[in-house]
Design a protein around this motif. Structure first.
Motif, PDB file in Angstrom:
ATOM      1  N   GLY A  46       0.825  -1.200   0.000  1.00  0.00           N
ATOM      2  CA  GLY A  46       0.000   0.000   0.000  1.00  0.00           C
ATOM      3  C   GLY A  46       0.858   1.249   0.000  1.00  0.00           C
ATOM      4  O   GLY A  46       0.592   2.198  -0.732  1.00  0.00           O
ATOM      5  N   GLU A  47       1.905   1.244   0.824  1.00  0.00           N
ATOM      6  CA  GLU A  47       2.816   2.388   0.852  1.00  0.00           C
ATOM      7  C   GLU A  47       3.488   2.556  -0.504  1.00  0.00           C
ATOM      8  O   GLU A  47       3.636   3.675  -0.984  1.00  0.00           O
ATOM      9  CB  GLU A  47       3.877   2.200   1.940  1.00  0.00           C
ATOM     10  N   GLU A  48       3.878   1.440  -1.100  1.00  0.00           N
ATOM     11  CA  GLU A  48       4.527   1.497  -2.422  1.00  0.00           C
ATOM     12  C   GLU A  48       3.550   2.035  -3.459  1.00  0.00           C
ATOM     13  O   GLU A  48       3.916   2.850  -4.304  1.00  0.00           O
ATOM     14  CB  GLU A  48       5.032   0.104  -2.820  1.00  0.00           C
ATOM     15  N   ALA A  49       2.291   1.595  -3.364  1.00  0.00           N
ATOM     16  CA  ALA A  49       1.281   2.086  -4.296  1.00  0.00           C
ATOM     17  C   ALA A  49       1.072   3.585  -4.104  1.00  0.00           C
ATOM     18  O   ALA A  49       0.929   4.336  -5.079  1.00  0.00           O
ATOM     19  CB  ALA A  49      -0.044   1.334  -4.093  1.00  0.00           C
ATOM     20  N   ILE A  50       1.070   4.025  -2.848  1.00  0.00           N
ATOM     21  CA  ILE A  50       0.909   5.464  -2.569  1.00  0.00           C
ATOM     22  C   ILE A  50       2.104   6.221  -3.129  1.00  0.00           C
ATOM     23  O   ILE A  50       1.948   7.265  -3.770  1.00  0.00           O
ATOM     24  CB  ILE A  50       0.756   5.708  -1.053  1.00  0.00           C
ATOM     25  N   ARG A  51       3.318   5.692  -2.888  1.00  0.00           N
ATOM     26  CA  ARG A  51       4.519   6.348  -3.437  1.00  0.00           C
ATOM     27  C   ARG A  51       4.435   6.446  -4.952  1.00  0.00           C
ATOM     28  O   ARG A  51       4.767   7.468  -5.548  1.00  0.00           O
ATOM     29  CB  ARG A  51       5.772   5.575  -3.031  1.00  0.00           C
ATOM     30  N   ALA A  52       4.000   5.352  -5.589  1.00  0.00           N
ATOM     31  CA  ALA A  52       3.902   5.341  -7.054  1.00  0.00           C
ATOM     32  C   ALA A  52       2.861   6.360  -7.528  1.00  0.00           C
ATOM     33  O   ALA A  52       3.081   7.064  -8.512  1.00  0.00           O
ATOM     34  CB  ALA A  52       3.533   3.937  -7.545  1.00  0.00           C
ATOM     35  N   ALA A  53       1.737   6.452  -6.814  1.00  0.00           N
ATOM     36  CA  ALA A  53       0.700   7.412  -7.186  1.00  0.00           C
ATOM     37  C   ALA A  53       1.209   8.844  -7.014  1.00  0.00           C
ATOM     38  O   ALA A  53       0.961   9.706  -7.869  1.00  0.00           O
ATOM     39  CB  ALA A  53      -0.556   7.190  -6.345  1.00  0.00           C
ATOM     40  N   VAL A  54       1.922   9.092  -5.917  1.00  0.00           N
ATOM     41  CA  VAL A  54       2.474  10.432  -5.685  1.00  0.00           C
ATOM     42  C   VAL A  54       3.486  10.771  -6.769  1.00  0.00           C
ATOM     43  O   VAL A  54       3.477  11.877  -7.319  1.00  0.00           O
ATOM     44  CB  VAL A  54       3.110  10.533  -4.273  1.00  0.00           C
ATOM     45  N   ALA A  56       3.633   9.561  -9.798  1.00  0.00           N
ATOM     46  CA  ALA A  56       2.909   9.778 -11.054  1.00  0.00           C
ATOM     47  C   ALA A  56       2.270  11.168 -11.066  1.00  0.00           C
ATOM     48  O   ALA A  56       2.323  11.869 -12.082  1.00  0.00           O
ATOM     49  CB  ALA A  56       1.834   8.704 -11.246  1.00  0.00           C
ATOM     50  N   ALA A  57       1.698  11.566  -9.926  1.00  0.00           N
ATOM     51  CA  ALA A  57       1.085  12.902  -9.849  1.00  0.00           C
ATOM     52  C   ALA A  57       2.141  13.987  -9.995  1.00  0.00           C
ATOM     53  O   ALA A  57       1.929  14.986 -10.697  1.00  0.00           O
ATOM     54  CB  ALA A  57       0.339  13.059  -8.519  1.00  0.00           C
ATOM     55  N   GLU A  58       3.287  13.788  -9.343  1.00  0.00           N
ATOM     56  CA  GLU A  58       4.369  14.773  -9.463  1.00  0.00           C
ATOM     57  C   GLU A  58       4.850  14.882 -10.906  1.00  0.00           C
ATOM     58  O   GLU A  58       5.101  15.981 -11.399  1.00  0.00           O
ATOM     59  CB  GLU A  58       5.541  14.398  -8.544  1.00  0.00           C
ATOM     60  N   ALA A  62       4.703  18.094 -13.243  1.00  0.00           N
ATOM     61  CA  ALA A  62       5.919  18.581 -13.900  1.00  0.00           C
ATOM     62  C   ALA A  62       5.703  18.686 -15.413  1.00  0.00           C
ATOM     63  O   ALA A  62       6.106  19.677 -16.041  1.00  0.00           O
ATOM     64  CB  ALA A  62       7.095  17.657 -13.589  1.00  0.00           C
ATOM     65  N   SER A  63       5.050  17.702 -15.995  1.00  0.00           N
ATOM     66  CA  SER A  63       4.772  17.744 -17.439  1.00  0.00           C
ATOM     67  C   SER A  63       3.856  18.913 -17.782  1.00  0.00           C
ATOM     68  O   SER A  63       4.077  19.608 -18.784  1.00  0.00           O
ATOM     69  CB  SER A  63       4.120  16.435 -17.890  1.00  0.00           C
TER      70      SER A  63
END
Length: 113
Positions: A46-54, A56-58, A62-63
């Motif tokens: 879950g933490e990894e999924a949250i990190r991945a989502a964050v 992706a959002a970052e 940036a894009s």
């Protein structure tokens, strides 16, 4: 004798029951450990999924920022080109006016002499 055999059988059943109970307690302990490991894995996942989502959002932000910067730069470049073209046209008009005035001045000098 029958009583002794019954006592012996009861003692054997008690030993077997005790051994079975120990095996069940050990199996229960193993299951609890597996549940803890699965919960830890789920939490980590879950933490990894949250990190991945964050992340992706970052990256999306940036894009979007890069696109906005590129758009602003293109608009600034277009405005600068427009200003340069207007300035160049004003310069051309000014030089043309100067040339006409010089011609008129020469004509006046010629007429005066």
């Amino acid at each position: 004798e029958a009583r002794a055999e019954a006592d012996k059988a009861a003692a054997e059943r008690e030993v077997a029951f005790s051994a079975e109970q120990d095996e069940l307690l050990e199996a229960n302990g193993k299951l609890e450990e597996q549940v803890r490991e699965l919960q830890a894995g789920a939490a980590a996942g879950g933490e990894e999924a949250i990190r991945a989502a964050v992340l992706a959002a970052e990256q999306e932000v940036a894009s979007a920022a890069e696109a906005a910067i590129a758009q602003a730069k293109a608009e600034a470049d277009a405005a600068m080109a427009e200003r340069e073209a207007a300035f160049s046209a004003e310069q051309d008009e000014m030089f043309s006016t100067i040339a006409k005035l010089e011609e008129e001045n020469e004509a006046l000098k010629a007429a005066a002499s």
